[in-house]
Design a protein around this motif. Structure first.
Motif, mmCIF file in Angstrom:
data_model
loop_
_atom_site.group_PDB
_atom_site.id
_atom_site.type_symbol
_atom_site.label_atom_id
_atom_site.label_comp_id
_atom_site.label_asym_id
_atom_site.label_seq_id
_atom_site.Cartn_x
_atom_site.Cartn_y
_atom_site.Cartn_z
ATOM 1 N N GLY A 1 0.989 -19.684 26.598
ATOM 2 C CA GLY A 1 -0.079 -18.513 26.650
ATOM 3 C C GLY A 1 -0.622 -18.349 28.000
ATOM 4 N N ASN A 2 -1.978 -18.239 27.831
ATOM 5 C CA ASN A 2 -2.746 -17.900 29.294
ATOM 6 C C ASN A 2 -2.326 -18.955 30.134
ATOM 7 N N LYS A 3 -2.345 -18.569 31.451
ATOM 8 C CA LYS A 3 -2.518 -19.636 32.670
ATOM 9 C C LYS A 3 -3.864 -19.777 32.869
ATOM 10 N N PRO A 4 -4.273 -21.540 33.043
ATOM 11 C CA PRO A 4 -5.704 -21.658 32.993
ATOM 12 C C PRO A 4 -6.189 -21.331 34.331
ATOM 13 N N GLY B 1 7.126 -18.053 19.153
ATOM 14 C CA GLY B 1 6.936 -16.696 19.464
ATOM 15 C C GLY B 1 5.760 -16.715 20.860
ATOM 16 N N GLU B 2 5.355 -17.852 21.492
ATOM 17 C CA GLU B 2 4.697 -18.070 22.593
ATOM 18 C C GLU B 2 5.180 -18.068 23.769
ATOM 19 N N THR C 1 4.831 -42.185 19.777
ATOM 20 C CA THR C 1 4.387 -40.816 19.817
ATOM 21 C C THR C 1 5.638 -39.891 20.030
ATOM 22 N N VAL C 2 5.570 -38.958 18.899
ATOM 23 C CA VAL C 2 6.850 -37.997 19.009
ATOM 24 C C VAL C 2 6.614 -37.142 19.937
ATOM 25 N N MET C 3 7.653 -36.860 20.828
ATOM 26 C CA MET C 3 7.522 -35.953 22.211
ATOM 27 C C MET C 3 8.539 -34.918 22.065
ATOM 28 N N VAL C 4 8.180 -33.555 22.095
ATOM 29 C CA VAL C 4 9.030 -32.609 21.827
ATOM 30 C C VAL C 4 9.180 -31.707 23.160
ATOM 31 N N PRO C 5 10.198 -30.954 23.420
ATOM 32 C CA PRO C 5 10.373 -29.915 24.427
ATOM 33 C C PRO C 5 9.383 -28.729 24.622
ATOM 34 N N ILE C 6 8.432 -28.843 25.282
ATOM 35 C CA ILE C 6 7.474 -27.638 25.129
ATOM 36 C C ILE C 6 7.991 -26.476 24.987
ATOM 37 N N ARG C 7 9.011 -25.888 25.963
ATOM 38 C CA ARG C 7 9.385 -24.549 25.957
ATOM 39 C C ARG C 7 10.172 -24.349 24.592
ATOM 40 N N PHE C 8 11.190 -25.059 24.190
ATOM 41 C CA PHE C 8 11.875 -24.684 23.122
ATOM 42 C C PHE C 8 10.823 -24.462 21.651
#
Length: 170
Positions: free
Chosen positions: A150-153, A135-136, A122-129
Motif C-alpha cells: 500500500g502506502n510508503k511510510p 490486490g495490493e 513461524t510461517v513465513m510467506v513471500p510478501i509480494r506474491f
C-alpha cells in the motif's frame, strides 16, 4: 602427474574452506537456504513490529504470514499436520504448502518465486506474491530498506541500536 595431484590437493583445500563459510551465511528452512534480513515491513504507511525478522530466499522477502497480513483483513489458517497455509479475504484465497513453490488461488495454479517456509514455528510467506494476490500494491524503498504494502511510510524507525531478532535452532 605431480602437478595434477598438487592441483587436486589445492582444489580440495579451497572447497573445504569455502563451503563451511557459505553455509554459515544463511540458514536452511523447509528445504531452502534463507538469509535473515533487517528490512522493515510496512502496511499502509505504518511500520510493523514482527515476531520474526523477514528472511530472503532467492532475492524474495518472506514475512510472518499472520502478523503481516491481518492488518489488511486477511485471515490466515495454519494446518501444521499437513504443512498447509490457507489465507483468505472476501472471495479471494490462497492455499500454499511449506517448501513448495506452487500455490492455488481461486481454482488456478500459480507459481511463486520463493516458497513459504517455517522459521522456528513461524510461517513465513513471500510478501509480494501474497499481497498482489489480494490486490495490493507492493514497493521497495532501497534507501531505508523498507518493503511496503500500500502506502510508503513517511517515517522509518532509526536503525541505531536495532538488533536482529535472535533465531534459535530447534
Amino acid at each position: 602427474m605431480r602437478k595434477l595431484a598438487f592441483l587436486l590437493a589445492v582444489l580440495t583445500l579451497v572447497l573445504l574452506v569455502a563451503v563451511p563459510s557459505f553455509a554459515a551465511s544463511g540458514e536452511y528452512y523447509s528445504g531452502y537456504w534463507a538469509v535473515t534480513s533487517n528490512a522493515f515491513i510496512a502496511v499502509d504507511g505504518k511500520v510493523l513490529t514482527l515476531e520474526r525478522n523477514p528472511v530472503v530466499i532467492d532475492g524474495r522477502i518472506l514475512v510472518p504470514a499472520r502478523t503481516t497480513f491481518q492488518v489488511l483483513g486477511v485471515t490466515t489458517d495454519w494446518y501444521p499436520s499437513y504443512g498447509v497455509i490457507e489465507m483468505s479475504k472476501g472471495s479471494k484465497s490462497i492455499t500454499m504448502s511449506i517448501g513448495n513453490k506452487v500455490a492455488y488461488t481461486e481454482r488456478s495454479i500459480k507459481y511463486m518465486e520463493a516458497p513459504p517456509v517455517l522459521v522456528n514455528g513461524t510461517v513465513m510467506v513471500p510478501i509480494r506474491f501474497v499481497a498482489e494476490t489480494f490486490g495490493e500494491n507492493v514497493g521497495w524503498d532501497a534507501k531505508n530498506e523498507v518493503a511496503y504494502i500500500g502506502n510508503k511510510p513517511a517515517e522509518v524507525p532509526s536503525r541505531s541500536g536495532l538488533k536482529l531478532i535472535e533465531h534459535t535452532k530447534s
